[in-house]
Design an enzyme around this catalytic site. Structure first.
Site, PDB file in Angstrom:
ATOM      1  N   CYS A  40      65.522  62.718  29.212  1.00 50.12           N
ATOM      2  CA  CYS A  40      65.954  61.646  28.323  1.00 50.12           C
ATOM      3  C   CYS A  40      66.238  62.169  26.909  1.00 50.12           C
ATOM      4  O   CYS A  40      67.283  62.758  26.687  1.00 50.12           O
ATOM      5  CB  CYS A  40      64.939  60.507  28.349  1.00 50.12           C
ATOM      6  SG  CYS A  40      65.718  58.935  27.922  1.00 50.12           S
ATOM      7  N   SER A  96      35.138  51.242  28.505  1.00 51.58           N
ATOM      8  CA  SER A  96      36.487  51.536  28.992  1.00 51.58           C
ATOM      9  C   SER A  96      36.619  53.046  29.188  1.00 51.58           C
ATOM     10  O   SER A  96      35.744  53.809  28.793  1.00 51.58           O
ATOM     11  CB  SER A  96      37.518  51.031  27.993  1.00 51.58           C
ATOM     12  OG  SER A  96      37.347  51.720  26.777  1.00 51.58           O
ATOM     13  N   GLU A 133      60.445  61.901  36.343  1.00 57.53           N
ATOM     14  CA  GLU A 133      58.982  61.976  36.529  1.00 57.53           C
ATOM     15  C   GLU A 133      58.400  60.677  37.095  1.00 57.53           C
ATOM     16  O   GLU A 133      57.351  60.678  37.724  1.00 57.53           O
ATOM     17  CB  GLU A 133      58.296  62.342  35.205  1.00 57.53           C
ATOM     18  CG  GLU A 133      58.289  61.275  34.108  1.00 57.53           C
ATOM     19  CD  GLU A 133      59.542  61.251  33.230  1.00 57.53           C
ATOM     20  OE1 GLU A 133      60.582  61.822  33.643  1.00 57.53           O
ATOM     21  OE2 GLU A 133      59.489  60.655  32.127  1.00 57.53           O
ATOM     22  N   ARG A 161      68.295  53.758  24.624  1.00 55.09           N
ATOM     23  CA  ARG A 161      69.298  52.936  23.929  1.00 55.09           C
ATOM     24  C   ARG A 161      70.544  53.739  23.581  1.00 55.09           C
ATOM     25  O   ARG A 161      71.569  53.198  23.226  1.00 55.09           O
ATOM     26  CB  ARG A 161      68.736  52.427  22.592  1.00 55.09           C
ATOM     27  CG  ARG A 161      67.820  51.265  22.713  1.00 55.09           C
ATOM     28  CD  ARG A 161      67.443  50.713  21.354  1.00 55.09           C
ATOM     29  NE  ARG A 161      66.108  50.172  21.412  1.00 55.09           N
ATOM     30  CZ  ARG A 161      65.801  48.993  21.947  1.00 55.09           C
ATOM     31  NH1 ARG A 161      66.750  48.218  22.425  1.00 55.09           N
ATOM     32  NH2 ARG A 161      64.549  48.579  21.994  1.00 55.09           N
ATOM     33  N   HIS A 188      64.471  59.329  33.759  1.00 52.56           N
ATOM     34  CA  HIS A 188      63.080  59.811  33.811  1.00 52.56           C
ATOM     35  C   HIS A 188      62.691  60.115  35.252  1.00 52.56           C
ATOM     36  O   HIS A 188      62.049  59.284  35.908  1.00 52.56           O
ATOM     37  CB  HIS A 188      62.134  58.756  33.222  1.00 52.56           C
ATOM     38  CG  HIS A 188      62.279  58.613  31.744  1.00 52.56           C
ATOM     39  ND1 HIS A 188      61.603  59.419  30.856  1.00 52.56           N
ATOM     40  CD2 HIS A 188      63.048  57.788  30.999  1.00 52.56           C
ATOM     41  CE1 HIS A 188      61.939  59.074  29.628  1.00 52.56           C
ATOM     42  NE2 HIS A 188      62.819  58.094  29.688  1.00 52.56           N
ATOM     43  N   GLY A 236      61.384  60.763  24.172  1.00 53.34           N
ATOM     44  CA  GLY A 236      60.810  60.466  22.861  1.00 53.34           C
ATOM     45  C   GLY A 236      61.732  59.583  22.043  1.00 53.34           C
ATOM     46  O   GLY A 236      62.861  59.276  22.459  1.00 53.34           O
TER      47      GLY A 236
END
Ligand code: GLN
Length: 556
Positions: free
Chosen positions: A399, A26, A532, A483, A530, A372
Site C-alpha cells: 500500500c 486486559s 497480508e 485514498r 494489503h 501507512g
C-alpha cells in the site's frame, strides 16, 4: 386410497452461542483464546462463525491510531475492524462478513437510525432493552447468514468496567431466553507474584463475582497464567466460582500462539463445551493439518532475515509489533512453508532519514515497507526503498510501501525533481501519487470514517510478470484500504523508465501492482492492496512466499 407423501422436515438443531468475556485485566490473550476455542469446535466438525464486540464509541476501528488500538483489520466486505477479526480468519481459515463485528458506536448508530425511521412505532427507545436487543439481533443474523452450528462472540474489555455492561446484559437476556443454547466462558488471569512465588486465584474469584452481579454466570474458566494451573487451584476455582472442575482450563504462557488450541485440548476443552451445550458428537477432534503447521514452525531451519521498516513501532519505551500483526504473521506462514526460520526485525523509518544509517540494512535478506498514512517517516522509507532498489535487495511494498516505491522511482530514476504524493504535499509540481477522484469530495467534507477504498476488489495481472508467476494466475481478489493512487498521467513516463504496472483494476484505471522485471531486480514488488490480510497459516499468501523465497535465494 393413494397415500400422499408428506415431506418430513428434520428439525434443525438449535444454534448454539458461546460468549467469551475477560476477567481481571486486559491484554491476557482473550482474542487468541477465543480463536483457539473456535478452532477446536471447527475441528470437531461444527460450522463455527466468530464475532467480536468492541466497547468503543468509534463506529469502526478505522479511526483509531494503530499505536493505541493495534492493527486495523479490513474484512472482505470492507469493514475496518479489530485485529482479533484477523486472528479469527487466520485460525478458522475463512473470510468473515461485516455483520460479525460491532462496536458500541455502531450499535447505537443502528438504533438511532431505526428511531429516525419510525421503526419503533412511537415507543420510547431506551438503552435497556433496545441496545442489548440490537446486539442480539446482530448475533442471530450473523449465525443465520453463516448457517452456523455455533456462533462464538468475544466481548471486548474486562468484566467490571462500565463500557461493556450492555453487552453483558445481552448475554443475560439470551441466556434467560434459551439457557440450553448459551455458554459463557471467562478468560481470566492468575498472577504468580514474584514475592510470593505462588499462583493466586483471588482476582479470578472477584472477577467471577463481578460477572455474577451482571446476572451472568460462567460455565467455563480459561485460566491464563505464566505457568499451568495445578489441581489444587483448579479445585479452589471450581468451588468458589461455581464451575465444574473439568471446566477450569489451564492456559499457560506459550511462545507460539498457534500451539494454544493443542494445549486447550490437553484439558479436553472442546469435549467440555460439547457437553455444556449438548452439541451433537460429529467427529473426534481433527487437528492434523494444524499440528503439521505448528510443527513446521518449530523445526530449526535455515534463517531468513526480514526487515520491516515502519513508523508505528515506538510507544514510549516499548516497541509495538501489534500494529503490523498481519504482516508479521504473513511473513512467518510463508517462511514455514518454505521450511525457513524467519527472523523479523522492526526498524523505525525515522532512523533512516540519515542516509549513513542505511548500512544497517546490510544485515537483512529482504526489506518490507508496510502500509501507512501521513508524513512521519516517509523520508526514511524513501531512502530505504532506494537502497533496496539499487542494491538489489528483495523489496516488498504494501500500500503506502507501493506508493512510495513509485515515488522513489519517479524522483530518482525518472528524475522528476519536485515529485510527491498529494497526501503529503498537494502543491508539488509532480503529483505522482494523487487523490482518487471518488475521494476528493469526501476529504473536502471531512467524511473520513469508513470512506476509503475498502475491502476486496479484483485485479488483472500481466502474463509472465513477477506477480502473475507468484499467484500462478492472472486474476486476483485482494483487500484494500487507501485514498490515494498512482496518478495515471505519469504511467507512460514511469514505464518508459523501466517500472512495470503488472496489476490493474479490471477497467485498467487503477494501478494495483508496480514491479521491476526479473532481469533488473531479484524481487521488487509494490502492491496497492494489503495481501497480508488474506494470508493464513494453512494457506500462506503467494506474494509473501515469493518475497521470502527471493530473500532467501539472495543469501547464497
Ligand atoms: N496513505 C495511503 C493512502 O491512503 C496508503 C494507505 C495504506 O497504506 N493503507 O492511499
Amino acid at each position: 386410497m393413494k397415500k400422499t407423501k408428506t415431506k418430513t422436515t428434520a428439525k434443525q438443531p438449535a444454534q448454539k452461542y458461546i460468549f467469551i468475556v475477560g476477567g481481571v485485566m486486559s491484554g491476557v490473550g482473550k482474542g487468541i483464546a477465543s480463536s483457539s476455542i473456535a478452532t477446536l469446535l471447527q475441528a470437531r466438525g461444527h460450522k463455527v462463525t466468530a464475532m467480536k464486540i468492541d466497547p468503543y464509541i468509534n463506529v469502526d476501528a478505522g479511526t483509531m491510531n494503530p499505536t493505541v488500538h493495534g492493527e486495523t483489520f479490513v474484512l472482505k466486505d470492507g469493514l475496518e475492524t479489530d485485529q482479533d477479526m484477523g486472528n479469527y480468519e487466520r485460525f478458522l481459515n475463512t473470510d468473515l462478513p461485516n455483520i460479525n463485528y460491532m462496536t458500541t458506536g455502531s450499535v447505537y448508530q443502528s438504533v438511532i437510525q431505526k428511531e429516525r425511521n419510525l421503526e419503533y412505532n412511537g415507543l420510547c427507545v431506551e438503552v435497556v432493552p433496545d441496545i442489548p436487543l440490537e446486539v442480539i439481533r446482530r448475533i442471530k443474523q450473523a449465525g443465520a447468514e453463516a448457517k452456523a452450528d455455533v456462533v462464538q462472540v468475544e466481548v471486548g474489555g474486562t468484566v467490571g468496567e462500565y463500557q461493556n455492561v450492555l453487552f453483558l446484559e445481552a448475554i443475560r437476556m439470551m441466556k434467560s431466553e434459551e439457557p440450553e443454547n448459551v455458554a459463557v466462558v471467562m478468560v481470566s488471569y492468575l498472577p504468580v507474584p514474584g514475592s510470593i512465588g505462588e499462583m493466586k486465584t483471588k482476582p479470578t474469584q472477584t472477577a467471577v463475582r463481578t460477572l455474577n452481579n451482571a446476572g451472568v454466570f460462567a460455565d467455563m474458566i480459561v485460566c491464563r497464567s505464566p505457568i499451568g494451573v495445578d489441581d489444587k487451584r483448579k479445585e479452589k476455582i471450581s468451588k468458589f466460582c461455581n464451575v465444574k472442575v473439568e471446566n477450569v482450563i489451564s492456559a499457560p504462557d506459550v511462545k507460539n500462539i498457534y500451539e494454544i488450541p493443542l494445549n486447550f485440548e490437553e484439558d479436553k476443552l472442546s469435549l467440555q463445551l460439547t457437553e455444556i451445550l449438548n452439541l451433537p458428537m460429529k467427529q473426534a477432534v481433527d487437528l492434523k493439518a494444524w499440528r503439521q503447521f505448528v510443527n513446521s514452525s518449530k523445526v530449526e531451519n535455515d534463517v531468513v532475515k526480514i526487515a520491516v521498516v515502519g513508523k508505528y513501532f515506538n510507544s514510549g519505551d516499548f516497541v509495538l509489533s501489534d500494529v503490523y500483526l498481519s504482516v508479521l504473521e504473513a511473513i512467518k506462514f510463508s517462511a514455514y512453508k518454505l521450511k525457513l526460520k524467519p527472523v523479523i526485525s522492526y526498524l523505525s523509518a525515522h532512523d533512516f532519514e540519515d542516509k549513513a544509517q542505511l548500512k544497517k540494512l546490510k544485515n537483512y535478506d529482504g526489506i518490507l515497507v508496510p502500509g501507512g498514512f501521513g508524513k512521519t517517516g516517509i523520508e526514511g522509507k524513501l531512502n530505504v526503498i532506494e537502497y533496496a532498489r539499487k542494491n538489489k535487495v528483495p523489496y516488498f511494498g504494501l500500500c503506502y510501501g507501493m506508493q512510495l516505491a513509485v515515488l522513489e522511482y519517479a524522483q530518482n530514476v525518472a528524475k522528476l525533481k519536485d515529485a510527491s504524493t498529494e497526501e503529503i504535499n498537494p502543491n508539488a509540481e509532480h503529483l505522482v501519487i494523487g487523490v482518487m477522484a471518488e475521494q476528493k469530495d469526501k476529504i473536502a467534507n471531512k467524511e473520513m470514517g469508513g470512506s476509503m477504498r475498502l475491502g476486496q476488489y479484483p485485479a488483472n495481472l500481466t502474463k509472465g510478470s513477477v506477480a502473475a508467476k507468484a499467484y500462478k494466475s492472472q486474476s486476483i481478489l485482494e483487500r484494500h484500504r487507501h485514498r490515494y493512487e498512482v496518478n495515471p498521467e505519469y504511467i507512460p513516463l514511469l514505464e518508459e523508465k523501466g517500472l512495470r504496472f503488472s496489476g490493474k483494476s479490471p477497467d485498467s484505471t487503477l494501478m494495483e501492482i508496480a514491479e521491476l522485471p526479473l532481469e533488473d531486480h531479484p524481487f521488487f514488488v509494490g502492491v496497492q492492496f494489503h495481501p497480508e490480510l488474506q494470508a493464513r497459516p494453512l494457506d500462506p499468501h503467494p506474494l509473501f512466499t515469493a518475497f521470502v523465497k527471493a530473500a532467501y535465494e539472495t543469501i547464497k
